[in-house]
Design a protein around this motif. Structure first.
Motif, PDB file in Angstrom:
ATOM      1  N   LEU A 269       1.589  -8.289 -16.211  1.00  0.00           N
ATOM      2  CA  LEU A 269       0.886  -7.601 -15.138  1.00  0.00           C
ATOM      3  C   LEU A 269       1.855  -6.572 -14.582  1.00  0.00           C
ATOM      4  O   LEU A 269       3.055  -6.826 -14.470  1.00  0.00           O
ATOM      5  CB  LEU A 269       0.473  -8.583 -14.043  1.00  0.00           C
ATOM      6  CG  LEU A 269      -0.565  -9.645 -14.425  1.00  0.00           C
ATOM      7  CD1 LEU A 269      -0.967 -10.446 -13.194  1.00  0.00           C
ATOM      8  CD2 LEU A 269      -1.785  -9.020 -15.080  1.00  0.00           C
ATOM      9  N   MET A 270       1.313  -5.409 -14.215  1.00  0.00           N
ATOM     10  CA  MET A 270       2.164  -4.299 -13.789  1.00  0.00           C
ATOM     11  C   MET A 270       1.872  -3.920 -12.343  1.00  0.00           C
ATOM     12  O   MET A 270       0.751  -4.102 -11.853  1.00  0.00           O
ATOM     13  CB  MET A 270       1.913  -3.082 -14.686  1.00  0.00           C
ATOM     14  CG  MET A 270       2.231  -3.314 -16.158  1.00  0.00           C
ATOM     15  SD  MET A 270       3.984  -3.643 -16.449  1.00  0.00           S
ATOM     16  CE  MET A 270       4.692  -2.037 -16.018  1.00  0.00           C
ATOM     17  N   PRO A 271       2.866  -3.374 -11.644  1.00  0.00           N
ATOM     18  CA  PRO A 271       2.598  -2.855 -10.307  1.00  0.00           C
ATOM     19  C   PRO A 271       1.462  -1.828 -10.363  1.00  0.00           C
ATOM     20  O   PRO A 271       1.462  -0.954 -11.240  1.00  0.00           O
ATOM     21  CB  PRO A 271       3.912  -2.196  -9.905  1.00  0.00           C
ATOM     22  CG  PRO A 271       4.947  -2.840 -10.760  1.00  0.00           C
ATOM     23  CD  PRO A 271       4.265  -3.169 -12.055  1.00  0.00           C
ATOM     24  N   GLY A 272       0.515  -1.958  -9.469  1.00  0.00           N
ATOM     25  CA  GLY A 272      -0.616  -1.043  -9.470  1.00  0.00           C
ATOM     26  C   GLY A 272      -1.791  -1.516 -10.304  1.00  0.00           C
ATOM     27  O   GLY A 272      -2.820  -0.831 -10.352  1.00  0.00           O
ATOM     28  N   ASP A 273      -1.689  -2.662 -10.966  1.00  0.00           N
ATOM     29  CA  ASP A 273      -2.859  -3.269 -11.599  1.00  0.00           C
ATOM     30  C   ASP A 273      -3.772  -3.826 -10.511  1.00  0.00           C
ATOM     31  O   ASP A 273      -3.304  -4.254  -9.439  1.00  0.00           O
ATOM     32  CB  ASP A 273      -2.459  -4.424 -12.521  1.00  0.00           C
ATOM     33  CG  ASP A 273      -1.866  -3.963 -13.841  1.00  0.00           C
ATOM     34  OD1 ASP A 273      -1.862  -2.747 -14.104  1.00  0.00           O
ATOM     35  OD2 ASP A 273      -1.402  -4.833 -14.605  1.00  0.00           O
ATOM     36  N   ILE A 274      -5.066  -3.838 -10.776  1.00  0.00           N
ATOM     37  CA  ILE A 274      -6.042  -4.392  -9.835  1.00  0.00           C
ATOM     38  C   ILE A 274      -6.833  -5.491 -10.523  1.00  0.00           C
ATOM     39  O   ILE A 274      -7.215  -5.360 -11.690  1.00  0.00           O
ATOM     40  CB  ILE A 274      -7.002  -3.308  -9.311  1.00  0.00           C
ATOM     41  CG1 ILE A 274      -6.236  -2.240  -8.530  1.00  0.00           C
ATOM     42  CG2 ILE A 274      -8.089  -3.916  -8.430  1.00  0.00           C
ATOM     43  CD1 ILE A 274      -7.112  -1.107  -8.005  1.00  0.00           C
ATOM     44  N   LEU A 275      -7.085  -6.574  -9.782  1.00  0.00           N
ATOM     45  CA  LEU A 275      -7.938  -7.664 -10.250  1.00  0.00           C
ATOM     46  C   LEU A 275      -9.050  -7.872  -9.237  1.00  0.00           C
ATOM     47  O   LEU A 275      -8.784  -8.051  -8.042  1.00  0.00           O
ATOM     48  CB  LEU A 275      -7.154  -8.980 -10.394  1.00  0.00           C
ATOM     49  CG  LEU A 275      -6.281  -9.209 -11.633  1.00  0.00           C
ATOM     50  CD1 LEU A 275      -5.116  -8.232 -11.663  1.00  0.00           C
ATOM     51  CD2 LEU A 275      -5.752 -10.638 -11.639  1.00  0.00           C
ATOM     52  N   GLY A 276     -10.293  -7.830  -9.707  1.00  0.00           N
ATOM     53  CA  GLY A 276     -11.437  -8.056  -8.836  1.00  0.00           C
ATOM     54  C   GLY A 276     -11.789  -9.530  -8.770  1.00  0.00           C
ATOM     55  O   GLY A 276     -11.670 -10.266  -9.752  1.00  0.00           O
ATOM     56  N   SER A 277     -12.262  -9.968  -7.605  1.00  0.00           N
ATOM     57  CA  SER A 277     -12.572 -11.382  -7.374  1.00  0.00           C
ATOM     58  C   SER A 277     -13.833 -11.847  -8.068  1.00  0.00           C
ATOM     59  O   SER A 277     -14.054 -13.041  -8.235  1.00  0.00           O
ATOM     60  CB  SER A 277     -12.745 -11.618  -5.864  1.00  0.00           C
ATOM     61  OG  SER A 277     -13.907 -10.952  -5.378  1.00  0.00           O
ATOM     62  N   GLY A 278     -14.668 -10.912  -8.477  1.00  0.00           N
ATOM     63  CA  GLY A 278     -16.026 -11.267  -8.853  1.00  0.00           C
ATOM     64  C   GLY A 278     -16.915 -11.213  -7.624  1.00  0.00           C
ATOM     65  O   GLY A 278     -16.443 -11.200  -6.481  1.00  0.00           O
ATOM     66  N   THR A 279     -18.216 -11.183  -7.854  1.00  0.00           N
ATOM     67  CA  THR A 279     -19.174 -10.993  -6.776  1.00  0.00           C
ATOM     68  C   THR A 279     -19.406 -12.287  -6.006  1.00  0.00           C
ATOM     69  O   THR A 279     -19.641 -13.338  -6.602  1.00  0.00           O
ATOM     70  CB  THR A 279     -20.517 -10.509  -7.347  1.00  0.00           C
ATOM     71  OG1 THR A 279     -20.272  -9.401  -8.211  1.00  0.00           O
ATOM     72  CG2 THR A 279     -21.461 -10.090  -6.247  1.00  0.00           C
ATOM     73  N   ILE A 280     -19.340 -12.196  -4.693  1.00  0.00           N
ATOM     74  CA  ILE A 280     -19.651 -13.349  -3.863  1.00  0.00           C
ATOM     75  C   ILE A 280     -21.122 -13.709  -4.044  1.00  0.00           C
ATOM     76  O   ILE A 280     -21.944 -12.860  -4.400  1.00  0.00           O
ATOM     77  CB  ILE A 280     -19.337 -13.038  -2.381  1.00  0.00           C
ATOM     78  CG1 ILE A 280     -19.333 -14.314  -1.546  1.00  0.00           C
ATOM     79  CG2 ILE A 280     -20.287 -11.995  -1.816  1.00  0.00           C
ATOM     80  CD1 ILE A 280     -18.797 -14.126  -0.152  1.00  0.00           C
ATOM     81  N   GLY A 281     -21.458 -14.969  -3.832  1.00  0.00           N
ATOM     82  CA  GLY A 281     -22.835 -15.400  -3.991  1.00  0.00           C
ATOM     83  C   GLY A 281     -23.806 -14.578  -3.158  1.00  0.00           C
ATOM     84  O   GLY A 281     -23.581 -14.386  -1.967  1.00  0.00           O
ATOM     85  N   TRP A 282     -24.871 -14.066  -3.800  1.00  0.00           N
ATOM     86  CA  TRP A 282     -25.902 -13.218  -3.197  1.00  0.00           C
ATOM     87  C   TRP A 282     -25.389 -11.816  -2.903  1.00  0.00           C
ATOM     88  O   TRP A 282     -26.083 -11.033  -2.240  1.00  0.00           O
ATOM     89  CB  TRP A 282     -26.475 -13.845  -1.918  1.00  0.00           C
ATOM     90  CG  TRP A 282     -26.891 -15.275  -2.086  1.00  0.00           C
ATOM     91  CD1 TRP A 282     -26.254 -16.376  -1.599  1.00  0.00           C
ATOM     92  CD2 TRP A 282     -28.009 -15.758  -2.831  1.00  0.00           C
ATOM     93  NE1 TRP A 282     -26.915 -17.520  -1.980  1.00  0.00           N
ATOM     94  CE2 TRP A 282     -28.002 -17.174  -2.730  1.00  0.00           C
ATOM     95  CE3 TRP A 282     -29.038 -15.144  -3.559  1.00  0.00           C
ATOM     96  CZ2 TRP A 282     -28.949 -17.987  -3.336  1.00  0.00           C
ATOM     97  CZ3 TRP A 282     -29.993 -15.944  -4.162  1.00  0.00           C
ATOM     98  CH2 TRP A 282     -29.943 -17.347  -4.045  1.00  0.00           C
ATOM     99  N   GLY A 283     -24.205 -11.462  -3.445  1.00  0.00           N
ATOM    100  CA  GLY A 283     -23.622 -10.152  -3.176  1.00  0.00           C
ATOM    101  C   GLY A 283     -24.100  -9.043  -4.085  1.00  0.00           C
ATOM    102  O   GLY A 283     -23.592  -7.924  -4.016  1.00  0.00           O
TER     103      GLY A 283
END
Length: 317
Positions: A269-283
Protein backbone atom coordinates in the motif's frame (compact mmCIF):
# COMPACT_ATOMS: atom_id res chain seq x y z
CA UNK A 1 -7.09 18.87 11.29
CA UNK A 2 -9.30 19.20 8.22
CA UNK A 3 -7.05 19.34 5.16
CA UNK A 4 -8.30 20.69 1.85
CA UNK A 5 -7.29 21.26 -1.74
CA UNK A 6 -8.72 24.49 -3.10
CA UNK A 7 -8.60 26.94 -5.97
CA UNK A 8 -7.54 30.44 -4.92
CA UNK A 9 -8.56 33.78 -6.39
CA UNK A 10 -5.87 33.48 -9.07
CA UNK A 11 -7.22 30.13 -10.23
CA UNK A 12 -4.29 28.19 -8.71
CA UNK A 13 -4.71 24.83 -7.00
CA UNK A 14 -3.37 25.00 -3.45
CA UNK A 15 -3.64 23.03 -0.21
CA UNK A 16 -4.33 24.10 3.33
CA UNK A 17 -6.57 23.51 6.29
CA UNK A 18 -9.88 24.76 7.62
CA UNK A 19 -10.20 27.01 10.64
CA UNK A 20 -13.98 27.01 11.11
CA UNK A 21 -15.20 29.02 8.09
CA UNK A 22 -11.76 30.25 7.04
CA UNK A 23 -8.87 28.77 5.07
CA UNK A 24 -5.14 28.68 5.75
CA UNK A 25 -2.94 28.30 2.66
CA UNK A 26 -0.15 26.16 4.11
CA UNK A 27 2.53 27.26 1.63
CA UNK A 28 1.79 30.89 2.48
CA UNK A 29 1.99 29.95 6.16
CA UNK A 30 5.45 28.44 5.56
CA UNK A 31 7.19 28.22 2.19
CA UNK A 32 8.70 24.84 3.16
CA UNK A 33 5.23 23.29 2.96
CA UNK A 34 4.04 21.92 -0.42
CA UNK A 35 1.19 23.11 -2.61
CA UNK A 36 -0.35 19.71 -3.46
CA UNK A 37 -1.84 17.06 -1.21
CA UNK A 38 -0.02 14.00 -2.52
CA UNK A 39 3.35 15.62 -1.87
CA UNK A 40 2.15 16.60 1.60
CA UNK A 41 1.08 13.03 2.39
CA UNK A 42 4.36 11.59 1.10
CA UNK A 43 6.26 13.50 3.76
CA UNK A 44 3.45 14.23 6.19
CA UNK A 45 5.33 13.56 9.43
CA UNK A 46 7.89 16.27 8.66
CA UNK A 47 5.18 18.55 7.30
CA UNK A 48 3.05 18.23 10.42
CA UNK A 49 6.11 19.06 12.51
CA UNK A 50 6.49 22.30 10.57
CA UNK A 51 2.80 23.10 11.07
CA UNK A 52 2.94 22.38 14.79
CA UNK A 53 5.89 24.74 15.17
CA UNK A 54 3.98 27.58 13.49
CA UNK A 55 1.66 28.11 16.42
CA UNK A 56 -1.40 30.25 15.71
CA UNK A 57 -1.75 31.07 12.02
CA UNK A 58 -3.87 33.88 10.64
CA UNK A 59 -6.16 32.53 7.88
CA UNK A 60 -5.68 33.74 4.33
CA UNK A 61 -9.22 33.36 2.94
CA UNK A 62 -12.81 32.89 3.92
CA UNK A 63 -14.47 29.77 2.54
CA UNK A 64 -16.50 31.97 0.19
CA UNK A 65 -13.30 33.27 -1.41
CA UNK A 66 -12.07 29.87 -2.59
CA UNK A 67 -13.42 26.85 -4.45
CA UNK A 68 -12.97 23.53 -2.71
CA UNK A 69 -11.58 20.79 -4.95
CA UNK A 70 -11.25 17.06 -4.35
CA UNK A 71 -8.93 16.96 -1.31
CA UNK A 72 -6.71 14.35 -2.99
CA UNK A 73 -7.27 14.78 -6.74
CA UNK A 74 -4.58 12.28 -7.77
CA UNK A 75 -4.63 9.20 -5.51
CA UNK A 76 -2.09 6.55 -6.44
CA UNK A 77 -4.76 3.85 -6.48
CA UNK A 78 -8.38 3.45 -5.38
CA UNK A 79 -9.79 0.20 -4.00
CA UNK A 80 -13.44 -0.04 -3.04
CA UNK A 81 -14.75 -2.70 -0.67
CA UNK A 82 -18.16 -4.08 0.24
CA UNK A 83 -17.94 -3.65 3.98
CA UNK A 84 -21.57 -3.46 5.19
CA UNK A 85 -23.63 -6.65 5.41
CA UNK A 86 -26.94 -4.75 5.28
CA UNK A 87 -26.00 -3.34 1.88
CA UNK A 88 -24.99 -6.79 0.66
CA UNK A 89 -28.30 -8.29 1.77
CA UNK A 90 -30.33 -5.49 0.21
CA UNK A 91 -28.44 -5.29 -3.07
CA UNK A 92 -28.29 -9.06 -3.51
CA UNK A 93 -32.05 -9.27 -3.09
CA UNK A 94 -32.56 -6.51 -5.66
CA UNK A 95 -30.25 -8.27 -8.11
CA UNK A 96 -31.96 -11.61 -7.52
CA UNK A 97 -29.12 -13.56 -5.93
CA UNK A 98 -27.81 -14.42 -2.48
CA UNK A 99 -24.72 -13.29 -0.60
CA UNK A 100 -21.81 -15.62 -1.34
CA UNK A 101 -20.22 -17.42 1.59
CA UNK A 102 -16.82 -15.91 0.73
CA UNK A 103 -18.08 -12.45 1.65
CA UNK A 104 -18.22 -13.52 5.31
CA UNK A 105 -14.70 -14.96 5.11
CA UNK A 106 -12.64 -12.17 3.49
CA UNK A 107 -13.04 -8.46 2.71
CA UNK A 108 -13.88 -8.21 -1.00
CA UNK A 109 -12.71 -5.28 -3.14
CA UNK A 110 -12.25 -4.10 -6.70
CA UNK A 111 -10.05 -1.39 -8.20
CA UNK A 112 -11.97 1.67 -9.32
CA UNK A 113 -10.83 4.52 -11.55
CA UNK A 114 -8.34 6.70 -9.66
CA UNK A 115 -8.25 9.09 -12.64
CA UNK A 116 -11.97 9.94 -12.41
CA UNK A 117 -11.88 11.96 -9.20
CA UNK A 118 -14.41 14.69 -8.48
CA UNK A 119 -14.72 17.06 -5.54
CA UNK A 120 -17.39 19.03 -3.70
CA UNK A 121 -19.79 21.03 -5.90
CA UNK A 122 -18.48 19.31 -9.06
CA UNK A 123 -21.02 18.31 -11.69
CA UNK A 124 -21.36 14.60 -12.37
CA UNK A 125 -22.14 13.70 -15.98
CA UNK A 126 -24.70 10.93 -16.33
CA UNK A 127 -23.26 8.29 -18.69
CA UNK A 128 -24.79 8.10 -22.16
CA UNK A 129 -28.00 6.07 -22.28
CA UNK A 130 -27.83 5.27 -18.55
CA UNK A 131 -31.33 4.82 -17.10
CA UNK A 132 -30.55 3.89 -13.48
CA UNK A 133 -27.91 6.26 -12.17
CA UNK A 134 -27.29 5.63 -8.47
CA UNK A 135 -25.28 6.92 -5.51
CA UNK A 136 -23.41 5.03 -2.80
CA UNK A 137 -22.83 6.55 0.63
CA UNK A 138 -19.36 5.55 1.82
CA UNK A 139 -16.45 6.65 3.95
CA UNK A 140 -12.91 6.30 2.65
CA UNK A 141 -9.53 5.95 4.33
CA UNK A 142 -6.40 7.60 2.91
CA UNK A 143 -3.13 5.70 3.34
CA UNK A 144 -0.22 7.68 4.75
CA UNK A 145 2.72 5.28 4.77
CA UNK A 146 4.11 2.58 2.48
CA UNK A 147 3.66 -0.94 3.81
CA UNK A 148 3.13 -4.54 2.79
CA UNK A 149 1.71 -7.55 4.64
CA UNK A 150 0.20 -5.16 7.18
CA UNK A 151 -1.54 -6.81 10.10
CA UNK A 152 -4.90 -5.37 11.16
CA UNK A 153 -3.62 -4.67 14.67
CA UNK A 154 -0.85 -2.47 13.18
CA UNK A 155 -2.90 -0.82 10.45
CA UNK A 156 -3.53 2.45 12.30
CA UNK A 157 0.15 3.32 11.86
CA UNK A 158 -0.43 3.45 8.09
CA UNK A 159 -3.59 5.59 8.12
CA UNK A 160 -3.40 9.27 7.17
CA UNK A 161 -7.05 10.29 7.42
CA UNK A 162 -10.65 9.90 6.33
CA UNK A 163 -13.01 11.49 3.82
CA UNK A 164 -16.54 11.17 2.38
CA UNK A 165 -16.84 9.03 -0.74
CA UNK A 166 -19.67 8.83 -3.28
CA UNK A 167 -19.23 5.74 -5.44
CA UNK A 168 -21.41 6.85 -8.34
CA UNK A 169 -22.85 3.80 -10.12
CA UNK A 170 -24.53 3.25 -13.48
CA UNK A 171 -26.83 0.38 -12.48
CA UNK A 172 -28.19 -0.38 -15.95
CA UNK A 173 -24.67 -0.69 -17.36
CA UNK A 174 -23.59 -2.64 -14.30
CA UNK A 175 -26.46 -5.14 -14.55
CA UNK A 176 -25.55 -5.96 -18.14
CA UNK A 177 -21.80 -6.29 -17.68
CA UNK A 178 -21.95 -8.29 -14.46
CA UNK A 179 -23.66 -11.20 -16.18
CA UNK A 180 -20.01 -11.99 -16.84
CA UNK A 181 -18.48 -12.79 -13.43
CA UNK A 182 -15.53 -10.43 -13.64
CA UNK A 183 -16.62 -7.74 -11.20
CA UNK A 184 -17.67 -4.12 -11.88
CA UNK A 185 -16.00 -2.06 -14.59
CA UNK A 186 -17.79 0.46 -16.88
CA UNK A 187 -20.69 0.75 -14.47
CA UNK A 188 -18.27 2.15 -11.90
CA UNK A 189 -15.44 3.94 -13.68
CA UNK A 190 -16.96 7.27 -14.65
CA UNK A 191 -17.02 9.20 -11.36
CA UNK A 192 -15.61 8.89 -7.83
CA UNK A 193 -16.39 11.93 -5.69
CA UNK A 194 -14.49 12.61 -2.46
CA UNK A 195 -14.40 15.49 0.00
CA UNK A 196 -14.98 18.09 1.18
CA UNK A 197 -11.80 17.51 3.18
CA UNK A 198 -9.51 14.85 4.62
CA UNK A 199 -9.82 14.65 8.39
CA UNK A 200 -6.58 13.50 10.00
CA UNK A 201 -6.89 10.28 11.95
CA UNK A 202 -6.24 11.87 15.35
CA UNK A 203 -9.54 13.76 15.10
CA UNK A 204 -11.44 10.48 14.79
CA UNK A 205 -10.23 9.03 18.07
CA UNK A 206 -13.13 10.63 19.94
CA UNK A 207 -15.54 8.55 17.84
CA UNK A 208 -13.75 5.21 18.31
CA UNK A 209 -15.96 2.45 19.70
CA UNK A 210 -16.50 -1.29 19.98
CA UNK A 211 -19.64 -3.33 19.44
CA UNK A 212 -21.24 -6.32 21.12
CA UNK A 213 -23.88 -8.82 20.14
CA UNK A 214 -26.37 -6.73 22.10
CA UNK A 215 -25.51 -3.49 20.29
CA UNK A 216 -25.12 -4.89 16.76
CA UNK A 217 -28.35 -5.25 14.72
CA UNK A 218 -29.72 -8.66 15.66
CA UNK A 219 -30.48 -9.74 12.08
CA UNK A 220 -26.84 -9.20 11.01
CA UNK A 221 -24.00 -11.65 11.51
CA UNK A 222 -21.61 -10.82 14.33
CA UNK A 223 -18.34 -9.55 12.78
CA UNK A 224 -15.05 -11.31 13.56
CA UNK A 225 -13.64 -8.05 14.93
CA UNK A 226 -15.66 -5.90 17.34
CA UNK A 227 -13.14 -3.02 17.52
CA UNK A 228 -11.71 -0.39 15.14
CA UNK A 229 -15.09 1.25 14.59
CA UNK A 230 -16.36 4.80 14.78
CA UNK A 231 -19.70 5.87 16.19
CA UNK A 232 -20.51 8.41 13.48
CA UNK A 233 -23.68 9.24 11.60
CA UNK A 234 -23.81 8.86 7.82
CA UNK A 235 -26.59 10.57 5.87
CA UNK A 236 -27.60 10.97 2.23
CA UNK A 237 -29.98 13.53 0.76
CA UNK A 238 -31.31 14.07 -2.75
CA UNK A 239 -32.79 17.47 -3.56
CA UNK A 240 -32.96 18.17 0.16
CA UNK A 241 -34.88 14.97 0.99
CA UNK A 242 -33.22 12.56 3.42
CA UNK A 243 -32.80 9.16 1.77
CA UNK A 244 -30.58 7.29 4.23
CA UNK A 245 -29.50 7.67 7.84
CA UNK A 246 -27.02 5.15 9.22
CA UNK A 247 -23.96 4.72 11.40
CA UNK A 248 -20.50 3.55 10.42
CA UNK A 249 -20.23 1.33 13.51
CA UNK A 250 -22.55 -1.20 11.82
CA UNK A 251 -19.76 -2.07 9.35
CA UNK A 252 -18.83 -5.77 9.11
CA UNK A 253 -15.30 -5.37 7.68
CA UNK A 254 -13.26 -2.53 9.18
CA UNK A 255 -10.57 -0.45 7.50
CA UNK A 256 -7.72 -2.28 9.31
CA UNK A 257 -9.08 -5.62 8.06
CA UNK A 258 -9.36 -4.18 4.57
CA UNK A 259 -5.78 -2.93 4.71
CA UNK A 260 -4.54 -6.32 5.85
CA UNK A 261 -6.31 -7.99 2.93
CA UNK A 262 -5.10 -5.44 0.36
CA UNK A 263 -1.46 -5.70 1.46
CA UNK A 264 -1.28 -9.50 1.59
CA UNK A 265 1.18 -11.44 -0.56
CA UNK A 266 3.93 -8.81 -0.59
CA UNK A 267 1.66 -6.08 -2.02
CA UNK A 268 2.59 -2.53 -1.04
CA UNK A 269 0.00 0.00 0.00
CA UNK A 270 1.34 3.43 -0.91
CA UNK A 271 0.92 6.90 0.55
CA UNK A 272 -2.04 8.47 -1.22
CA UNK A 273 -3.86 5.19 -1.88
CA UNK A 274 -7.57 5.29 -1.04
CA UNK A 275 -9.78 2.47 0.25
CA UNK A 276 -13.56 2.82 0.25
CA UNK A 277 -15.64 1.33 3.07
CA UNK A 278 -18.39 0.06 0.84
CA UNK A 279 -21.93 1.38 0.95
CA UNK A 280 -23.68 1.65 4.29
CA UNK A 281 -26.97 -0.22 4.51
CA UNK A 282 -29.71 1.60 2.51
CA UNK A 283 -27.06 4.04 1.23
CA UNK A 284 -27.86 3.35 -2.43
CA UNK A 285 -31.13 3.50 -4.36
CA UNK A 286 -30.83 -0.01 -5.80
CA UNK A 287 -31.36 -1.43 -2.31
CA UNK A 288 -35.02 -0.44 -2.57
CA UNK A 289 -35.20 -1.02 -6.33
CA UNK A 290 -35.47 2.77 -6.71
CA UNK A 291 -38.80 2.81 -4.85
CA UNK A 292 -37.59 5.36 -2.28
CA UNK A 293 -36.31 7.64 -5.03
CA UNK A 294 -36.31 7.34 -8.82
CA UNK A 295 -32.99 6.94 -10.67
CA UNK A 296 -30.98 10.14 -10.73
CA UNK A 297 -31.55 12.62 -13.52
CA UNK A 298 -29.82 15.82 -14.66
CA UNK A 299 -30.55 18.58 -12.17
CA UNK A 300 -30.64 16.32 -9.12
CA UNK A 301 -28.50 17.54 -6.21
CA UNK A 302 -26.91 14.86 -4.02
CA UNK A 303 -25.49 15.50 -0.56
CA UNK A 304 -23.57 12.89 1.42
CA UNK A 305 -22.77 13.85 4.99
CA UNK A 306 -20.55 12.10 7.52
CA UNK A 307 -20.29 13.33 11.08
CA UNK A 308 -16.87 14.78 11.81
CA UNK A 309 -16.01 15.26 8.13
CA UNK A 310 -18.68 17.33 6.40
CA UNK A 311 -20.94 17.40 3.36
CA UNK A 312 -20.00 16.24 -0.14
CA UNK A 313 -22.40 17.87 -2.58
CA UNK A 314 -22.67 17.21 -6.32
CA UNK A 315 -25.14 17.91 -9.09
CA UNK A 316 -26.03 15.48 -11.88
CA UNK A 317 -25.82 16.92 -15.39
Amino acid sequence: MKLITFENKAGESRIGWLQEDTVVDMNLADSKLPTDMLTFIDNHEANFKIINELGAVKPHYTLEEVKLLAPLPNPRSFRDYIGFEQHMLNASKSFGHTVGAAWYEIPIFYFTNHQAIYGPEDNILRPDNETKLDIELEMAVVIGKKGKDIKAENADDYIFGYTVFNDWTARAIQKHEMTVPLGPHKGKDFANAIGPCIVTKDEFEKYRCSISRESHPEHLAMPKSTTDRFDIKMTSRINGETICEGNYKTVHWTFPQMMERASENNVNLMPGDILGSGTIGWGSLIENNFSVHRPLEPGDVVELEIEGIGILKNTVV
